[in-house]
Motif scaffolding. Structure first.
Motif, short mmCIF file in Angstrom:
data_model
loop_
_atom_site.label_atom_id
_atom_site.label_comp_id
_atom_site.label_asym_id
_atom_site.label_seq_id
_atom_site.Cartn_x
_atom_site.Cartn_y
_atom_site.Cartn_z
N SER A 264 -57.18 -19.73 14.52
CA SER A 264 -58.33 -20.16 13.77
C SER A 264 -58.38 -21.56 13.03
O SER A 264 -59.07 -21.95 12.38
CB SER A 264 -58.54 -19.17 12.72
OG SER A 264 -57.57 -18.78 11.89
N GLY A 265 -56.89 -22.16 13.23
CA GLY A 265 -56.64 -23.22 12.77
C GLY A 265 -57.79 -24.51 13.15
O GLY A 265 -57.87 -24.46 14.37
N ARG A 266 -58.14 -25.38 12.53
CA ARG A 266 -59.04 -26.39 12.92
C ARG A 266 -60.46 -25.99 13.35
O ARG A 266 -61.16 -26.93 14.01
CB ARG A 266 -58.27 -27.44 13.72
CG ARG A 266 -57.31 -28.41 13.18
CD ARG A 266 -57.93 -29.15 12.21
NE ARG A 266 -57.02 -30.51 11.72
CZ ARG A 266 -57.41 -31.18 10.73
NH1 ARG A 266 -58.53 -31.21 10.35
NH2 ARG A 266 -56.55 -32.05 10.29
N THR A 267 -60.60 -24.75 13.50
CA THR A 267 -61.92 -24.35 13.96
C THR A 267 -63.09 -24.75 13.58
O THR A 267 -63.92 -25.33 14.27
CB THR A 267 -61.91 -22.77 13.98
OG1 THR A 267 -60.64 -22.09 14.84
CG2 THR A 267 -63.36 -22.29 14.78
N ARG A 268 -62.79 -24.88 12.23
CA ARG A 268 -64.05 -25.27 11.39
C ARG A 268 -64.48 -26.93 11.36
O ARG A 268 -65.28 -27.41 10.67
CB ARG A 268 -64.19 -24.78 10.04
CG ARG A 268 -64.41 -23.18 9.86
CD ARG A 268 -64.46 -22.67 8.68
NE ARG A 268 -64.52 -21.11 8.51
CZ ARG A 268 -65.42 -20.50 8.83
NH1 ARG A 268 -66.68 -21.20 8.71
NH2 ARG A 268 -65.49 -19.29 8.57
N ALA A 269 -63.58 -27.60 12.08
CA ALA A 269 -63.60 -29.09 12.24
C ALA A 269 -64.58 -29.38 13.33
O ALA A 269 -65.13 -30.40 13.47
CB ALA A 269 -62.01 -29.70 12.29
N PHE A 270 -64.93 -28.39 14.25
CA PHE A 270 -65.84 -28.43 15.20
C PHE A 270 -66.92 -27.68 15.10
O PHE A 270 -66.90 -26.48 14.92
CB PHE A 270 -64.84 -28.26 16.42
CG PHE A 270 -63.83 -29.16 16.81
CD1 PHE A 270 -63.97 -30.55 17.28
CD2 PHE A 270 -62.77 -28.97 16.57
CE1 PHE A 270 -62.86 -31.49 17.49
CE2 PHE A 270 -61.55 -29.66 16.40
CZ PHE A 270 -61.56 -30.95 17.04
N ALA A 271 -68.13 -28.14 15.60
CA ALA A 271 -69.22 -26.88 15.79
C ALA A 271 -69.19 -26.40 17.31
O ALA A 271 -67.98 -26.69 17.97
CB ALA A 271 -70.57 -28.03 16.09
N GLY A 272 -69.92 -25.66 17.64
CA GLY A 272 -69.63 -24.84 18.78
C GLY A 272 -69.54 -25.40 20.10
O GLY A 272 -69.42 -24.92 21.04
N ASN A 273 -70.33 -26.72 20.08
CA ASN A 273 -70.29 -27.68 21.42
C ASN A 273 -69.01 -28.45 21.29
O ASN A 273 -68.93 -29.54 22.26
CB ASN A 273 -71.63 -28.36 21.20
CG ASN A 273 -71.73 -29.36 20.18
OD1 ASN A 273 -70.83 -29.23 19.32
ND2 ASN A 273 -72.79 -30.23 20.18
N PHE A 274 -68.25 -28.25 20.46
CA PHE A 274 -66.74 -29.19 20.16
C PHE A 274 -66.99 -30.46 19.67
O PHE A 274 -66.05 -31.21 19.81
CB PHE A 274 -66.00 -29.01 21.67
CG PHE A 274 -64.93 -28.39 21.73
CD1 PHE A 274 -63.64 -28.90 21.02
CD2 PHE A 274 -64.72 -27.16 22.31
CE1 PHE A 274 -62.33 -28.19 21.00
CE2 PHE A 274 -63.67 -26.56 22.33
CZ PHE A 274 -62.53 -26.81 21.83
#
Length: 644
Positions: free
Chosen positions: A63-73
């Protein structure tokens, strides 16, 4: 420059974020560690260094850095962040030198989750790259009956035999084996480096045009559409075609791709159009009289001497010539043994001036679709059920209605409650006919059993097997071709003088052909008369249209005939639904909950057997070659236990 590109990428991220929220989806990257606890796995496999298709990269391992990107990366963090500076620097490096350092990822169910390299993937996706090199560990799910797991296991077999091709995937079971067959590849023979290169190049070119036309908006996968393309245009010579030629071919095929993507919706036209008033009909007759004759071609698999099916269709043609003399002429092209033969024959029919062509066997389904695309000005109809095509119309009859009535007579005439049923091909519509017959038997003889066997098995001694089980009545093929040695057909007693026919469902194809050709001559062929965009038209008429009926022997007791005729009138008036009430399958599952009736689509796609049927639907490897080919085109599959 790089900061401006980051701002553009962030806007793409914000747009995707909003769309996902509005649709009730997770707006961030998927996290594999959150998925795996809900899935049983059986091990891991190191794939080594591979080219990872960026279209299949969907998330991160942790889950690290996951919220730095939207679902389209695409990146979500502000332009002022350190993250934005690093992303921008990586973008500049990619523009000047290219990104060569491999990422590290896990692959699960043909989706990739990053362990290292999130920003590299983000930059490459933004830049329109196709793949990224990476070291990949495959996490293998436990075998399951879930369709997505079955497809994944088919993919792993394909990955192994193809030497690591991971760019193509499907949403339907059996597609990888069909792909190999269309490519002319042995499923057990490893591919050469040239094989891999040729296939990858071909699929890449197809995918590029597919995306140009907005194919990513269609449900399913690009592989699903590629399979349809190969089925129509073939594999040979694909790499020799220019991109412009491929664009033209894909453009012509697009209605079929949209039809499949829309869920494969089949518009079942269950009744003929209402006849016009006498005045309108007279006016139309005067208008039609000035028109040139319509030439109609019939393409048959067998001949009238070898096939009862062909014989019935030819009787329909003769009916046409009698009823529409002076308006149409007909031509017969019989004995086409394969799909290639069918294409050659259709080409000949077009050369001969046929404007309407009926291909009278489901064997010719694929060839008929190809011909529709090749000859868009010719009206081509194929005799089959449940076909998804934006070009081709199909036709069939609700045979199950007549089978129900014959089943009633079988139940009345049965001496011991054991009735045999010989089915032909396990294709769409067959299960409905079997079950309707069984329900007809059950209606008048609740304890009776219908013993099922198949004439299309490699060992075709079906009548001998039924007799060994003690049946005294058998429901066999419908009307047979004329023969010096007559054989029983329909419902018959096998032990009496070589077999005595008692009743049979029959086809009146001429009535269908007559009504369809009248529709064409009247100018009412337009698709809008029946459907909305995206549907495929399947004419599926029943007893009420006259296309299906029942004939009986004079030996049937009058009271039994009276009962049958009473029920027949109820079917014609829609006051009686055959698949309604307490209808259960072999496992005892209620198929009509809360008193509902099965819908037409449920009847067409029926792949289960009624509770009083003893037997099962065979697996493909048990069938003869012809039946296996039919099943591949128009069939369904059930397990050995008879359950779907």
């Amino acid at each position: 420059m790089a900061s401006a590109e980051y701002s553009k990428a962030r806007k793409l991220a914000q747009k995707a974020y909003r769309q996902d929220l509005e649709a009730g989806r997770n707006p961030y990257l998927q996290v594999l560690d959150e998925i795996l606890p809900m899935t049983e796995t059986v091990g891991e496999h190191d794939l080594g260094l591979v080219e990872i298709p960026l279209s299949r990269v969907v998330g991160t391992k942790t889950s690290g850095r996951t919220r730095a990107f939207a679902g389209n990366f695409m990146p979500l963090l502000p332009e002022s962040s350190e993250f934005a500076d690093k992303w921008s620097s990586l973008y500049l490096s990619h523009i000047s030198e290219g990104i060569r350092e491999p990422v590290i990822a896990c692959e699960f169910m043909n989706s990739y989750y990053m362990i290292e390299g999130n920003k590299r993937v983000s930059v490459l996706k933004y830049s329109g790259a196709v793949s990224v090199p990476g070291y990949v560990t495959r996490i293998i799910p436990a075998p399951s009956d879930r369709p997505e797991v079955k497809i994944y296991y088919e993919y792993m077999d394909f990955y192994r035999v193809s030497g690591g091709i991971n760019t193509i995937y499907f949403s339907r079971e059996g597609s990888f084996s069909r792909l190999l067959k269309l490519l002319g590849k042995d499923p057990s023979s490893p591919w050469s480096a040239e094989d891999r290169s040729r296939f990858s190049s071909a699929f890449l070119r197809f995918s590029e045009i597919f995306r140009e036309r907005g194919g990513e908006k269609l449900p399913g996968t690009p592989g699903d559409s590629f399979l349809i393309y190969l089925n129509v245009y073939g594999w040979d010579g694909m790499l020799d075609k220019s991109m412009d030629q491929l664009r033209r071919e894909i453009t012509l095929l697009w209605p079929d791709l949209e039809s499949l993507a829309s869920g494969g919706t089949v518009r079942l036209v269950t009744r003929p159009e209402e006849k016009k008033s006498n005045t309108a009909a007279l006016i139309q007759k005067l208008i039609s009289a000035a028109r040139p004759k319509l030439k109609v071609g019939f393409v048959h698999h067998g001949t009238i001497h070898s096939s009862g099916w062909t014989y019935a269709h030819d009787l329909g043609r003769l009916y046409l010539e009698d009823r529409m003399a002076g308006t149409i002429t007909t031509a017969v092209y019989d004995g086409a043994a394969s799909g290639k033969d069918c294409m050659d024959v259709i080409q000949q029919a077009v050369s001969d001036g046929c404007q309407v062509i009926f291909t009278t066997s489901p064997r010719f389904l694929d060839s008929s679709i190809r011909a529709c695309i090749r000859y868009p000005g010719i009206k081509i109809l194929n005799c089959s059920l449940n076909t998804y095509s934006g070009h081709l119309r199909t036709y069939y009859g609700r045979l199950y209605e007549a089978k129900f009535l014959v089943g009633m007579l079988a139940g009345i005439l049965s001496r011991d409650g054991l009735i045999g049923y010989i089915a032909d091909f396990p294709i769409f519509g067959t299960a409905a006919a079997i079950n309707a017959f069984a329900l007809g038997v059950q209606m008048v003889c609740p304890e009776a059993k219908v013993i099922l066997d198949w004439s299309s098995l490699r060992d075709n001694r079906c009548e001998n097997r039924l007799l060994s089980q003690g049946v005294s009545l058998i429901s066999g093929p419908e009307l047979l071709a004329p023969s010096p040695q007559p054989r029983p057909y329909g419902l018959y007693r096998p032990e009496e003088l070589g077999g005595v026919s008692l009743a049979s469902s029959i086809w009146h194809w001429g009535k269908f052909y007559h009504r369809i050709l009248q529709t064409i001559l009247n100018g009412n062929w337009s698709r809008s008369a029946y459907e909305f965009s995206g549907d495929s038209i399947n004419y599926w008429w029943g007893i009420s249209s006259g296309i299906i009926d029942v004939i009986t022997s004079k030996t049937i007791p009058p009271r039994s005939l009276q009962l049958m005729e009473l029920v027949k009138r109820q079917i014609v008036s829609d006051n009686f639904q055959i698949f309604s009430g307490d209808v259960r399958d072999q496992a005892g599952t209620l198929k009509t909950p809360e008193g509902t009736s099965l819908t037409p689509a449920q009847i067409v796609r029926m792949d289960w057997l009624a509770s009083n049927v003893v037997g099962r639907i065979p697996e493909p490897e048990e069938l003869n070659e012809e039946a296996a080919q039919m099943m591949e085109t128009q069939g369904f599959f059930m397990g050995k236990d008879g359950t779907a």
